[in-house]
Write a protein that holds these residues in place. Structure first.
Motif, PDB file in Angstrom:
ATOM      1  N   ARG A  41       0.823  -1.217   0.000  1.00  0.00           N
ATOM      2  CA  ARG A  41       0.000   0.000   0.000  1.00  0.00           C
ATOM      3  C   ARG A  41       0.857   1.268   0.000  1.00  0.00           C
ATOM      4  NH1 ARG A  41      -3.345   0.044   4.800  1.00  0.00           N
ATOM      5  NH2 ARG A  41      -1.902  -1.458   5.672  1.00  0.00           N
ATOM      6  N   LYS A  42       2.155   1.107  -0.201  1.00  0.00           N
ATOM      7  CA  LYS A  42       3.107   2.229  -0.312  1.00  0.00           C
ATOM      8  C   LYS A  42       3.200   3.063   0.961  1.00  0.00           C
ATOM      9  CE  LYS A  42       0.883   2.663  -4.354  1.00  0.00           C
ATOM     10  NZ  LYS A  42       0.218   3.380  -5.383  1.00  0.00           N
ATOM     11  N   MET A  43       3.087   2.400   2.094  1.00  0.00           N
ATOM     12  CA  MET A  43       3.144   3.091   3.377  1.00  0.00           C
ATOM     13  C   MET A  43       4.479   2.912   4.094  1.00  0.00           C
ATOM     14  SD  MET A  43      -0.694   2.130   4.646  1.00  0.00           S
ATOM     15  CE  MET A  43      -0.646   3.148   6.119  1.00  0.00           C
ATOM     16  N   GLU A  44       5.356   2.078   3.544  1.00  0.00           N
ATOM     17  CA  GLU A  44       6.663   1.797   4.157  1.00  0.00           C
ATOM     18  C   GLU A  44       7.761   1.879   3.115  1.00  0.00           C
ATOM     19  OE1 GLU A  44       7.445   1.168   7.299  1.00  0.00           O
ATOM     20  OE2 GLU A  44       5.474   0.813   8.170  1.00  0.00           O
ATOM     21  N   ASN A  45       8.965   2.154   3.573  1.00  0.00           N
ATOM     22  CA  ASN A  45      10.167   2.103   2.737  1.00  0.00           C
ATOM     23  C   ASN A  45      11.001   0.915   3.210  1.00  0.00           C
ATOM     24  OD1 ASN A  45       9.848   4.453   1.097  1.00  0.00           O
ATOM     25  ND2 ASN A  45      10.257   5.676   2.924  1.00  0.00           N
ATOM     26  N   PRO A  46      11.051  -0.156   2.430  1.00  0.00           N
ATOM     27  CA  PRO A  46      11.780  -1.346   2.870  1.00  0.00           C
ATOM     28  C   PRO A  46      13.288  -1.168   2.784  1.00  0.00           C
ATOM     29  CG  PRO A  46      11.007  -1.661   0.644  1.00  0.00           C
ATOM     30  CD  PRO A  46      10.440  -0.341   1.121  1.00  0.00           C
ATOM     31  N   SER A  47      13.984  -1.881   3.650  1.00  0.00           N
ATOM     32  CA  SER A  47      15.444  -1.904   3.580  1.00  0.00           C
ATOM     33  C   SER A  47      15.870  -2.865   2.479  1.00  0.00           C
ATOM     34  CB  SER A  47      16.031  -2.366   4.919  1.00  0.00           C
ATOM     35  OG  SER A  47      15.724  -3.733   5.127  1.00  0.00           O
ATOM     36  N   ILE A  48      17.127  -2.782   2.093  1.00  0.00           N
ATOM     37  CA  ILE A  48      17.681  -3.715   1.105  1.00  0.00           C
ATOM     38  C   ILE A  48      17.577  -5.145   1.629  1.00  0.00           C
ATOM     39  CG2 ILE A  48      19.803  -4.442  -0.080  1.00  0.00           C
ATOM     40  CD1 ILE A  48      18.561  -1.902  -1.227  1.00  0.00           C
ATOM     41  N   GLY A  49      17.788  -5.331   2.914  1.00  0.00           N
ATOM     42  CA  GLY A  49      17.692  -6.666   3.507  1.00  0.00           C
ATOM     43  C   GLY A  49      16.303  -7.259   3.361  1.00  0.00           C
ATOM     44  N   ALA A  55      12.445 -10.811  -2.440  1.00  0.00           N
ATOM     45  CA  ALA A  55      12.836 -11.244  -3.782  1.00  0.00           C
ATOM     46  C   ALA A  55      13.218 -12.722  -3.782  1.00  0.00           C
ATOM     47  CB  ALA A  55      13.999 -10.392  -4.294  1.00  0.00           C
ATOM     48  N   GLY A  56      13.894 -13.169  -2.736  1.00  0.00           N
ATOM     49  CA  GLY A  56      14.263 -14.577  -2.640  1.00  0.00           C
ATOM     50  C   GLY A  56      13.048 -15.490  -2.607  1.00  0.00           C
ATOM     51  N   VAL A  57      12.053 -15.127  -1.816  1.00  0.00           N
ATOM     52  CA  VAL A  57      10.822 -15.927  -1.744  1.00  0.00           C
ATOM     53  C   VAL A  57      10.095 -15.915  -3.088  1.00  0.00           C
ATOM     54  CG1 VAL A  57       8.527 -16.065  -0.688  1.00  0.00           C
ATOM     55  CG2 VAL A  57      10.530 -15.617   0.746  1.00  0.00           C
ATOM     56  N   LEU A  58      10.104 -14.761  -3.763  1.00  0.00           N
ATOM     57  CA  LEU A  58       9.425 -14.642  -5.050  1.00  0.00           C
ATOM     58  C   LEU A  58      10.262 -15.197  -6.205  1.00  0.00           C
ATOM     59  CD1 LEU A  58       7.922 -11.075  -4.566  1.00  0.00           C
ATOM     60  CD2 LEU A  58       6.710 -13.263  -4.430  1.00  0.00           C
ATOM     61  N   ALA A  59      11.474 -15.637  -5.902  1.00  0.00           N
ATOM     62  CA  ALA A  59      12.398 -16.240  -6.883  1.00  0.00           C
ATOM     63  C   ALA A  59      12.739 -15.280  -8.020  1.00  0.00           C
ATOM     64  CB  ALA A  59      11.838 -17.555  -7.417  1.00  0.00           C
ATOM     65  N   VAL A  60      13.021 -14.024  -7.647  1.00  0.00           N
ATOM     66  CA  VAL A  60      13.444 -13.005  -8.606  1.00  0.00           C
ATOM     67  C   VAL A  60      14.621 -12.241  -8.011  1.00  0.00           C
ATOM     68  CG1 VAL A  60      11.136 -12.731  -9.625  1.00  0.00           C
ATOM     69  CG2 VAL A  60      11.841 -11.235  -7.741  1.00  0.00           C
ATOM     70  N   SER A  61      15.297 -11.453  -8.845  1.00  0.00           N
ATOM     71  CA  SER A  61      16.346 -10.576  -8.326  1.00  0.00           C
ATOM     72  C   SER A  61      15.691  -9.324  -7.742  1.00  0.00           C
ATOM     73  CB  SER A  61      17.315 -10.187  -9.442  1.00  0.00           C
ATOM     74  OG  SER A  61      16.665  -9.324 -10.357  1.00  0.00           O
ATOM     75  N   ILE A  62      16.402  -8.648  -6.876  1.00  0.00           N
ATOM     76  CA  ILE A  62      15.880  -7.391  -6.322  1.00  0.00           C
ATOM     77  C   ILE A  62      15.552  -6.425  -7.454  1.00  0.00           C
ATOM     78  CG2 ILE A  62      16.480  -5.334  -4.992  1.00  0.00           C
ATOM     79  CD1 ILE A  62      17.963  -7.086  -3.052  1.00  0.00           C
ATOM     80  N   ALA A  63      16.340  -6.428  -8.502  1.00  0.00           N
ATOM     81  CA  ALA A  63      16.114  -5.520  -9.634  1.00  0.00           C
ATOM     82  C   ALA A  63      14.720  -5.690 -10.226  1.00  0.00           C
ATOM     83  CB  ALA A  63      17.178  -5.739 -10.700  1.00  0.00           C
ATOM     84  N   GLU A  64      14.190  -6.916 -10.207  1.00  0.00           N
ATOM     85  CA  GLU A  64      12.856  -7.175 -10.747  1.00  0.00           C
ATOM     86  C   GLU A  64      11.775  -6.380 -10.006  1.00  0.00           C
ATOM     87  OE1 GLU A  64       9.938  -8.873 -13.201  1.00  0.00           O
ATOM     88  OE2 GLU A  64      12.109  -9.010 -13.402  1.00  0.00           O
ATOM     89  N   LEU A  65      12.035  -6.050  -8.748  1.00  0.00           N
ATOM     90  CA  LEU A  65      11.066  -5.281  -7.966  1.00  0.00           C
ATOM     91  C   LEU A  65      11.011  -3.810  -8.397  1.00  0.00           C
ATOM     92  CD1 LEU A  65      11.772  -6.771  -4.427  1.00  0.00           C
ATOM     93  CD2 LEU A  65       9.896  -7.351  -5.989  1.00  0.00           C
ATOM     94  N   PHE A  66      11.960  -3.378  -9.217  1.00  0.00           N
ATOM     95  CA  PHE A  66      12.022  -1.981  -9.661  1.00  0.00           C
ATOM     96  C   PHE A  66      11.730  -1.806 -11.154  1.00  0.00           C
ATOM     97  CE2 PHE A  66      14.518  -2.158  -5.798  1.00  0.00           C
ATOM     98  CZ  PHE A  66      14.061  -1.044  -5.111  1.00  0.00           C
ATOM     99  N   VAL A  67      11.284  -2.865 -11.824  1.00  0.00           N
ATOM    100  CA  VAL A  67      10.998  -2.792 -13.258  1.00  0.00           C
ATOM    101  C   VAL A  67       9.655  -2.088 -13.467  1.00  0.00           C
ATOM    102  CG1 VAL A  67      10.511  -4.152 -15.331  1.00  0.00           C
ATOM    103  CG2 VAL A  67      12.327  -4.862 -13.767  1.00  0.00           C
ATOM    104  N   PRO A  68       9.639  -1.013 -14.263  1.00  0.00           N
ATOM    105  CA  PRO A  68       8.368  -0.324 -14.515  1.00  0.00           C
ATOM    106  C   PRO A  68       7.415  -1.198 -15.327  1.00  0.00           C
ATOM    107  CG  PRO A  68      10.238   1.054 -15.166  1.00  0.00           C
ATOM    108  CD  PRO A  68      10.772  -0.312 -14.874  1.00  0.00           C
ATOM    109  N   PRO A  69       6.121  -1.122 -15.022  1.00  0.00           N
ATOM    110  CA  PRO A  69       5.153  -1.889 -15.803  1.00  0.00           C
ATOM    111  C   PRO A  69       4.964  -1.258 -17.178  1.00  0.00           C
ATOM    112  CG  PRO A  69       4.017  -0.509 -14.215  1.00  0.00           C
ATOM    113  CD  PRO A  69       5.492  -0.365 -13.941  1.00  0.00           C
ATOM    114  N   PRO A  70       4.485  -2.033 -18.141  1.00  0.00           N
ATOM    115  CA  PRO A  70       4.175  -1.453 -19.447  1.00  0.00           C
ATOM    116  C   PRO A  70       3.114  -0.351 -19.290  1.00  0.00           C
ATOM    117  CG  PRO A  70       4.017  -3.850 -19.518  1.00  0.00           C
ATOM    118  CD  PRO A  70       4.225  -3.462 -18.090  1.00  0.00           C
TER     119      PRO A  70
END
Length: 92
Positions: A41-49, A55-70
């Motif tokens: 809900r965009k109410m927190e700023n997560p740490s890199i940790g 990302a590990g649970v979702l089986a993606v790299s951290i970078a995937e969390l920053f990919v803009p949607p089409p």
């Protein structure tokens, strides 16, 4: 979209694609379920940790969390309401 928006969008998109509830994602990432909700809900700023754990649970790299949607992408839809398989706890 700013970074917080991108993380929220991609977390929810990936979580729903993998059919994980917020509760299950939180459990597997060893963070509180309400924290996952607040991130989505965009109410927190997560740490890199925390991002690394998620990302590990979702089986993606951290970078995937920053990919803009089409530009024409619809917002990620929530999972169907109700109990998810594997979350029912038995007293037996």
């Amino acid at each position: 979209m700013d970074s917080r928006d991108l993380v929220a969008w991609n977390m929810r998109r990936l979580r729903v694609e993998k059919k994980l509830s917020q509760e299950k994602l939180a459990d597997l990432a060893s963070v509180d379920r309400t924290y996952i909700s607040r991130l989505e809900r965009k109410m927190e700023n997560p740490s890199i940790g925390v991002l690394d754990k998620i990302a590990g649970v979702l089986a993606v790299s951290i970078a995937e969390l920053f990919v803009p949607p089409p530009p024409d992408a619809a917002a990620p839809r929530p999972l169907k309401a109700g109990r998810r398989p594997g979350l029912v706890k038995s007293d037996q």
